[in-house]
Design an enzyme around this catalytic site. Structure first.
Site, PDB file in Angstrom:
ATOM      1  N   HIS A 175       0.621   2.342   1.274  1.00 44.90           N
ATOM      2  CA  HIS A 175       0.419   2.787   2.394  1.00 44.90           C
ATOM      3  C   HIS A 175      -0.788   4.199   1.957  1.00 44.90           C
ATOM      4  O   HIS A 175      -1.322   4.258   3.243  1.00 44.90           O
ATOM      5  CB  HIS A 175       1.186   3.064   4.222  1.00 44.90           C
ATOM      6  CG  HIS A 175       2.393   2.301   3.534  1.00 44.90           C
ATOM      7  ND1 HIS A 175       2.685   1.114   4.044  1.00 44.90           N
ATOM      8  CD2 HIS A 175       3.564   2.278   3.871  1.00 44.90           C
ATOM      9  CE1 HIS A 175       3.643   0.278   4.260  1.00 44.90           C
ATOM     10  NE2 HIS A 175       4.693   2.116   4.121  1.00 44.90           N
ATOM     11  N   CYS A 176      -0.868   3.855   1.432  1.00 45.80           N
ATOM     12  CA  CYS A 176      -2.544   4.967   0.418  1.00 45.80           C
ATOM     13  C   CYS A 176      -1.976   6.110   1.052  1.00 45.80           C
ATOM     14  O   CYS A 176      -2.227   7.066   0.925  1.00 45.80           O
ATOM     15  CB  CYS A 176      -3.627   4.280   1.725  1.00 45.80           C
ATOM     16  SG  CYS A 176      -4.741   3.237   1.013  1.00 45.80           S
TER      17      CYS A 176
END
Length: 480
Positions: free
Chosen positions: A437-438
């Site tokens: 999710h970065c």
């Protein structure tokens, strides 16, 4: 000469520069039954009639990445098209109309976050570009021996620019600047404030933190972080003592009331594609004195004062246009600001239309809107946490049920690849998301490779969506 009443120009009021407002759709619930409001007064079923996705049967639970767009905003693009034109440079009626719409959008955005005026607002393509704009505008102010403090909880967009500044950019100019990273508690997901305070010293120019984690869901106490930054003693070029504070509000702004003046932040960034609007618009708020003295991020075009370019001298435009190089995303900015007005209409449902209205958006409407949204998504998040608690082998991350957190649930299931989980959920009609999710630093710190699976919620999410997602997850885990 145009006069301004609050945040709306006289021409918008007297010349009717807004296109005709589309009538709101009010449909009945399933089986013709009237919509049933939730406990907090948010009529979710009525809100959902303004979106196309429910008709497809989709269970949209990837809202932390991107929210769905109401039909009114899609229609707004079509209705703006007959008068579409560039802003700030044209003499045509179309250009004047579009300029009024564009500039009023800045006023609406400023009201939403309680910024003093449009002069403190700059628009970019997303939160990522807004944070990069801060990095580049401060580039020449860093002195040899300075440092930036951020955290292991950050989205890559609020770490990689500072890593690059310290490790790649400033070394080429012979300056040594350190990027320091604060820990978080692995069990609760809470930021280690003592560790953060220990990293901040008299050479800390800037503290950069997430307002709400897109992985852990944690909402760090910004008031305490502000106090830590203030106590640093760093001497800024303005003569002010203390570290600057930048907040990545990409996950905070969609469901939480923001008051930049009360928070005392120096910079705050967020993206509208997580707030019902189409892709392509991010916002940077910055205190006006900072914008006045800062160098622009991008040069040329609209940021130049009219006609003020000579071989030996260039003058920049006044705020906020000093930070608006080139032709802006005019329709995107207009639609994004209208997304805020429309959200207030959908949530408050009080018969006082704000979408495409001519009156300034009252701050009290913003407060009531976000209070209801926050209460709604908090109850959904607790419902999801409680529902997944008994699933064998499942571990969720971040604060427990009842704690203040962003509306998401990230989890792993023992012995199962999170991407396989997301794929299996999709076959059940549930749209989750898997990966880091970065939030690469936090996943690395927890030893989570290849990441986690995540469900996330929005104002239009109902309890059936949460229950369907939880039931589908339980079924997928049971089948192995």
């Amino acid at each position: 000469m145009n006069h301004h009443y609050g945040y709306v120009s006289e021409r918008l009021i007297t010349e009717g520069l807004f296109p005709q407002r589309r009538a709101r759709r009010r449909e009945r619930g399933p089986g013709g039954a009237a919509p049933v409001p939730t406990v907090d007064g948010l009529d979710v079923e009525a809100i959902r009639t303004h979106f196309d996705f429910p008709a497809t049967g989709r269970v949209v639970t990837n809202n932390a990445a991107t929210t769905q767009t109401p039909v009114e905003l899609v229609d707004l693009y079509r209705r703006l098209a007959p008068w579409y034109e560039g802003v700030h440079r044209g003499q045509s009626t179309a250009s004047q109309r579009m300029t009024e719409r564009f500039e009023e959008s800045y006023d609406t955005i400023a009201t939403w976050i309680n910024a003093p005026s449009r002069r403190t607002i700059a628009t970019y393509r997303a939160t990522t570009e807004a944070i990069n704009a801060v990095m580049y505008s401060l580039l020449t102010e860093f002195r040899d021996g300075d440092n930036v403090v951020t955290t292991l909880m950050e989205h890559n967009s609020n770490f990689v620019p500072w890593y690059a500044l310290a490790r790649e950019v400033l070394p080429k100019f012979g300056r040594s600047v350190e990027c320091r990273v604060a820990r978080f508690d692995h069990d609760t997901g809470e930021l280690d404030l003592d560790h953060l305070a220990g990293l901040v010293d008299s050479r800390t120019k800037l503290v950069c933190v997430s307002g709400a984690s897109n992985f852990l869901g944690t909402k760090p106490p910004l008031d305490r972080i502000r106090a830590i930054a203030d106590a640093a003693g760093y001497l800024q070029p303005s003569g002010q003592r203390g570290s600057l504070l930048l907040v990545d509000a990409a996950q905070l702004a969609p469901t939480t009331l923001i008051d930049v003046q009360e928070l005392g932040v120096d910079y705050l960034a967020f993206s509208f594609h997580k707030m019902l609007a189409p892709f392509g618009v991010g916002v940077l708020y910055a205190r006006e004195p900072l914008l006045e003295r800062s160098l622009p991020f991008l040069y040329g075009g609209d940021m130049v004062a009219d006609g003020q370019v000579r071989p030996d001298r260039v003058e920049y435009g006044g705020l906020p246009w000093k930070f608006a190089a080139g032709t802006p995303n005019v329709l995107g900015v207009v639609a994004s600001a209208q997304a805020l007005r429309l959200l207030a209409d959908l949530v408050l449902d009080d018969g006082s239309p704000r979408f495409e209205g001519c009156s300034p958006l009252p701050r009290e409407d913003v407060v009531r809107t976000m209070s209801r949204v926050n209460s709604h998504v908090a109850s959904l998040t607790d419902r999801a946490l409680a529902g997944t608690d008994g699933i064998p082998g499942l571990r969720s991350y971040g604060p427990p049920t009842g704690a203040a957190r962003s509306p998401l649930l990230a989890f792993t299931v023992r012995g199962t690849d999170p991407r396989a989980l997301a794929t299996a959920l999709d076959r059940e009609g549930v749209e989750a998301r898997a990966g880091c999710h970065c939030a690469s630093l936090a996943h690395w710190d927890l030893g989570l490779d290849p990441g986690t699976c995540r469900l996330s919620f929005a104002a239009y999410t109902n309890e059936r969506d949460v229950d369907r997602a939880v039931d589908a997850l339980a079924a997928v885990v049971r089948r192995g």
